[in-house]
Motif scaffolding. Structure first.
Motif, PDB file in Angstrom:
ATOM      1  N   ARG A  48       0.864  -1.187   0.000  1.00  0.00           N
ATOM      2  CA  ARG A  48       0.000   0.000   0.000  1.00  0.00           C
ATOM      3  C   ARG A  48       0.896   1.231   0.000  1.00  0.00           C
ATOM      4  O   ARG A  48       1.947   1.241   0.634  1.00  0.00           O
ATOM      5  N   LYS A  49       0.488   2.265  -0.705  1.00  0.00           N
ATOM      6  CA  LYS A  49       1.214   3.531  -0.722  1.00  0.00           C
ATOM      7  C   LYS A  49       0.461   4.536   0.141  1.00  0.00           C
ATOM      8  O   LYS A  49      -0.573   5.071  -0.247  1.00  0.00           O
ATOM      9  N   ALA A  50       0.994   4.769   1.336  1.00  0.00           N
ATOM     10  CA  ALA A  50       0.317   5.677   2.264  1.00  0.00           C
ATOM     11  C   ALA A  50       0.717   7.128   2.051  1.00  0.00           C
ATOM     12  O   ALA A  50      -0.012   8.033   2.446  1.00  0.00           O
ATOM     13  N   ASN A  51       1.862   7.348   1.448  1.00  0.00           N
ATOM     14  CA  ASN A  51       2.378   8.710   1.279  1.00  0.00           C
ATOM     15  C   ASN A  51       2.190   9.151  -0.173  1.00  0.00           C
ATOM     16  O   ASN A  51       3.030   8.897  -1.026  1.00  0.00           O
ATOM     17  N   ARG A  52       1.074   9.787  -0.456  1.00  0.00           N
ATOM     18  CA  ARG A  52       0.795  10.289  -1.798  1.00  0.00           C
ATOM     19  C   ARG A  52       0.494  11.781  -1.708  1.00  0.00           C
ATOM     20  O   ARG A  52      -0.055  12.264  -0.724  1.00  0.00           O
ATOM     21  N   THR A  53       0.846  12.519  -2.752  1.00  0.00           N
ATOM     22  CA  THR A  53       0.628  13.962  -2.744  1.00  0.00           C
ATOM     23  C   THR A  53      -0.847  14.298  -2.829  1.00  0.00           C
ATOM     24  O   THR A  53      -1.363  15.124  -2.072  1.00  0.00           O
ATOM     25  N   ARG A  54      -1.556  13.617  -3.734  1.00  0.00           N
ATOM     26  CA  ARG A  54      -2.966  13.927  -3.974  1.00  0.00           C
ATOM     27  C   ARG A  54      -3.871  12.857  -3.395  1.00  0.00           C
ATOM     28  O   ARG A  54      -3.523  11.663  -3.381  1.00  0.00           O
ATOM     29  N   ALA A  55      -5.039  13.270  -2.958  1.00  0.00           N
ATOM     30  CA  ALA A  55      -5.983  12.324  -2.365  1.00  0.00           C
ATOM     31  C   ALA A  55      -6.502  11.309  -3.371  1.00  0.00           C
ATOM     32  O   ALA A  55      -6.932  10.215  -2.996  1.00  0.00           O
TER      33      ALA A  55
ATOM     34  N   SER B  62      -4.718   9.863  -5.770  1.00  0.00           N
ATOM     35  CA  SER B  62      -3.651   9.011  -6.293  1.00  0.00           C
ATOM     36  C   SER B  62      -3.887   7.556  -5.899  1.00  0.00           C
ATOM     37  O   SER B  62      -4.468   7.264  -4.849  1.00  0.00           O
ATOM     38  N   PHE B  63      -3.413   6.643  -6.729  1.00  0.00           N
ATOM     39  CA  PHE B  63      -3.557   5.207  -6.470  1.00  0.00           C
ATOM     40  C   PHE B  63      -2.786   4.822  -5.211  1.00  0.00           C
ATOM     41  O   PHE B  63      -1.630   5.202  -5.036  1.00  0.00           O
ATOM     42  N   THR B  64      -3.428   4.070  -4.325  1.00  0.00           N
ATOM     43  CA  THR B  64      -2.771   3.642  -3.089  1.00  0.00           C
ATOM     44  C   THR B  64      -2.615   2.126  -2.988  1.00  0.00           C
ATOM     45  O   THR B  64      -1.797   1.655  -2.197  1.00  0.00           O
ATOM     46  N   GLY B  65      -3.379   1.362  -3.750  1.00  0.00           N
ATOM     47  CA  GLY B  65      -3.226  -0.080  -3.681  1.00  0.00           C
ATOM     48  C   GLY B  65      -4.492  -0.816  -4.057  1.00  0.00           C
ATOM     49  O   GLY B  65      -5.541  -0.219  -4.317  1.00  0.00           O
ATOM     50  N   ILE B  66      -4.378  -2.153  -4.053  1.00  0.00           N
ATOM     51  CA  ILE B  66      -5.502  -3.014  -4.460  1.00  0.00           C
ATOM     52  C   ILE B  66      -6.208  -3.623  -3.251  1.00  0.00           C
ATOM     53  O   ILE B  66      -7.092  -4.457  -3.405  1.00  0.00           O
ATOM     54  N   GLY B  67      -5.809  -3.208  -2.060  1.00  0.00           N
ATOM     55  CA  GLY B  67      -6.333  -3.788  -0.824  1.00  0.00           C
ATOM     56  C   GLY B  67      -5.208  -4.480  -0.088  1.00  0.00           C
ATOM     57  O   GLY B  67      -4.430  -5.226  -0.698  1.00  0.00           O
ATOM     58  N   ASP B  68      -5.114  -4.246   1.215  1.00  0.00           N
ATOM     59  CA  ASP B  68      -3.957  -4.724   1.977  1.00  0.00           C
ATOM     60  C   ASP B  68      -3.795  -6.233   1.916  1.00  0.00           C
ATOM     61  O   ASP B  68      -2.715  -6.739   1.569  1.00  0.00           O
ATOM     62  N   GLU B  69      -4.825  -6.973   2.266  1.00  0.00           N
ATOM     63  CA  GLU B  69      -4.691  -8.428   2.318  1.00  0.00           C
ATOM     64  C   GLU B  69      -4.426  -9.018   0.941  1.00  0.00           C
ATOM     65  O   GLU B  69      -3.580  -9.910   0.787  1.00  0.00           O
ATOM     66  N   LYS B  70      -5.109  -8.519  -0.063  1.00  0.00           N
ATOM     67  CA  LYS B  70      -4.911  -9.026  -1.422  1.00  0.00           C
ATOM     68  C   LYS B  70      -3.476  -8.799  -1.869  1.00  0.00           C
ATOM     69  O   LYS B  70      -2.834  -9.695  -2.440  1.00  0.00           O
TER      70      LYS B  70
ATOM     71  N   PRO C 275       7.874  -2.941 -16.370  1.00  0.00           N
ATOM     72  CA  PRO C 275       7.974  -3.184 -17.815  1.00  0.00           C
ATOM     73  C   PRO C 275       7.628  -1.955 -18.653  1.00  0.00           C
ATOM     74  O   PRO C 275       8.188  -1.748 -19.734  1.00  0.00           O
ATOM     75  N   GLU C 276       6.706  -1.132 -18.149  1.00  0.00           N
ATOM     76  CA  GLU C 276       6.287   0.085 -18.843  1.00  0.00           C
ATOM     77  C   GLU C 276       6.138   1.208 -17.826  1.00  0.00           C
ATOM     78  O   GLU C 276       5.016   1.498 -17.368  1.00  0.00           O
ATOM     79  N   PRO C 277       7.226   1.880 -17.455  1.00  0.00           N
ATOM     80  CA  PRO C 277       7.138   2.914 -16.418  1.00  0.00           C
ATOM     81  C   PRO C 277       6.091   3.986 -16.689  1.00  0.00           C
ATOM     82  O   PRO C 277       5.466   4.490 -15.747  1.00  0.00           O
ATOM     83  N   ALA C 278       5.865   4.322 -17.937  1.00  0.00           N
ATOM     84  CA  ALA C 278       4.885   5.370 -18.260  1.00  0.00           C
ATOM     85  C   ALA C 278       3.467   4.970 -17.870  1.00  0.00           C
ATOM     86  O   ALA C 278       2.600   5.830 -17.697  1.00  0.00           O
ATOM     87  N   LYS C 279       3.230   3.661 -17.718  1.00  0.00           N
ATOM     88  CA  LYS C 279       1.907   3.171 -17.346  1.00  0.00           C
ATOM     89  C   LYS C 279       1.824   2.783 -15.869  1.00  0.00           C
ATOM     90  O   LYS C 279       0.772   2.324 -15.407  1.00  0.00           O
ATOM     91  N   ALA C 280       2.923   2.943 -15.137  1.00  0.00           N
ATOM     92  CA  ALA C 280       2.929   2.572 -13.722  1.00  0.00           C
ATOM     93  C   ALA C 280       1.943   3.438 -12.941  1.00  0.00           C
ATOM     94  O   ALA C 280       1.761   4.620 -13.243  1.00  0.00           O
ATOM     95  N   LEU C 281       1.343   2.861 -11.910  1.00  0.00           N
ATOM     96  CA  LEU C 281       0.335   3.575 -11.126  1.00  0.00           C
ATOM     97  C   LEU C 281       0.944   4.396  -9.996  1.00  0.00           C
ATOM     98  O   LEU C 281       0.235   5.130  -9.315  1.00  0.00           O
ATOM     99  N   SER C 282       2.265   4.266  -9.785  1.00  0.00           N
ATOM    100  CA  SER C 282       2.951   5.064  -8.763  1.00  0.00           C
ATOM    101  C   SER C 282       4.420   5.171  -9.128  1.00  0.00           C
ATOM    102  O   SER C 282       5.054   4.180  -9.492  1.00  0.00           O
ATOM    103  N   ASP C 283       4.963   6.380  -9.038  1.00  0.00           N
ATOM    104  CA  ASP C 283       6.401   6.642  -9.226  1.00  0.00           C
ATOM    105  C   ASP C 283       6.944   6.249 -10.597  1.00  0.00           C
ATOM    106  O   ASP C 283       8.133   5.993 -10.736  1.00  0.00           O
TER     107      ASP C 283
END
Length: 279
Positions: free
Chosen positions: A63-70, A72-80, A244-252
């Motif tokens: 999970r990504k807890a430190n994001r600039t914007r509310a 922004s993608f944070t994850g798919i769910g902790d347990e998953k 594999p495709e940084p331009a399509k990454a959901l974070s960083d």
């Protein structure tokens, strides 16, 4: 536990001198986006590291807890996400690293992974450091962008106070104004003086934070520059986020290494380390 899976951990904490010609690698996508991504990256980087003899720890944040914007993608769910990291560990026989952000997360994440990472912004949080240490897992503490290398010995002490000596520190740059970072390579020997392995984060150290858009920028064309300097100045390991495709990454995505560039980069780094040992 399979010996191949723990080889990177043994390389760091087996209690005897490490091969001076070798370094270890922490690498993976910034965050768990889906099963295909983590399994593909883990398998490809393992293949490369096996061929080159580099001890490897797979990394991805559940999970990504430190994001600039509310928004922004944070994850798919902790347990998953944690279960997918566990699957990477079992199927590829690799040690796995993920971030934690609060003390209760330490025990939760420790049930699935081998290494707990303390984000740079949280490197002074005593309860978090000690909760991570109390799990008995390896703890990687990233040096805060606002903290000196010398001061990181106190983070190490906090973890050792709960009976855990399996600690490593990561240099990830220091703030230079509001929108840039610089890497002070003096921090490698300074932090090694605390008796711990030291890693250089070659991707986050190239971030350009605090952009007006709310999306962090980066300078990935300089990843090789930082990595080569890290190996030349004696880092025990390097940290590289890859996709594999940084331009399509959901974070960083702005500061990640394209996966296809990993193998030639590691080949160059091995040549540098070996040349230094024979000079």
């Amino acid at each position: 536990m399979n010996s191949e899976r723990i080889s990177a951990i043994e390389f760091l904490f087996q209690g005897q001198p490490r091969d001076p010609e070798m370094f270890f690698l922490i690498a993976g996508p910034c965050v768990v986006e889906n099963e295909e991504l983590v399994m593909t990256v883990a398998g490809e980087v393992k293949r490369i590291c096996q061929r080159l003899g580099i001890p490897y720890i797979f990394k991805s944040s559940y999970r990504k807890a430190n994001r600039t914007r509310a928004d922004s993608f944070t994850g798919i769910g902790d347990e998953k996400a944690l279960r997918l990291l566990q699957k990477v560990s079992k199927e590829w026989q690799l040690p796995v690293l993920t971030d934690i952000h609060t003390p209760p997360e330490a025990a939760m994440a420790a049930a699935y992974v081998d290494v707990l990472q303390i984000p740079a912004f949280l490197c002074r949080q005593t309860e978090l450091l000690q909760a991570a240490g109390a799990t008995g897992k390896v703890v990687n503490v990233k040096k805060g962008q606002f903290v000196s290398g010398e001061a990181m010995k106190f983070a190490v002490e906090k973890i050792r106070q709960v009976g855990n000596d399996k600690v490593m520190l990561t240099e990830r740059g220091s703030m230079f104004g509001y929108g840039d970072l610089v890497v002070d390579f003096r921090n490698i020997p300074i932090m090694q003086a605390a008796g711990v392995p030291v890693v250089v984060d070659c991707t986050h150290s190239l971030q350009q934070p605090n952009q007006a858009s709310g999306v962090t920028g980066g300078r990935p064309q300089l990843i090789e520059t930082i990595a080569r300097a890290a190996i030349a100045t004696g880092a025990d390991g390097i940290f590289i986020e890859t996709h594999p495709e940084p331009a399509k990454a959901l974070s960083d995505g702005a500061n990640m290494l394209a996966l296809q560039l990993m193998e030639p980069l590691l080949e160059k780094l091995l040549r540098i380390r070996r040349a230094l040992q024979t000079s």
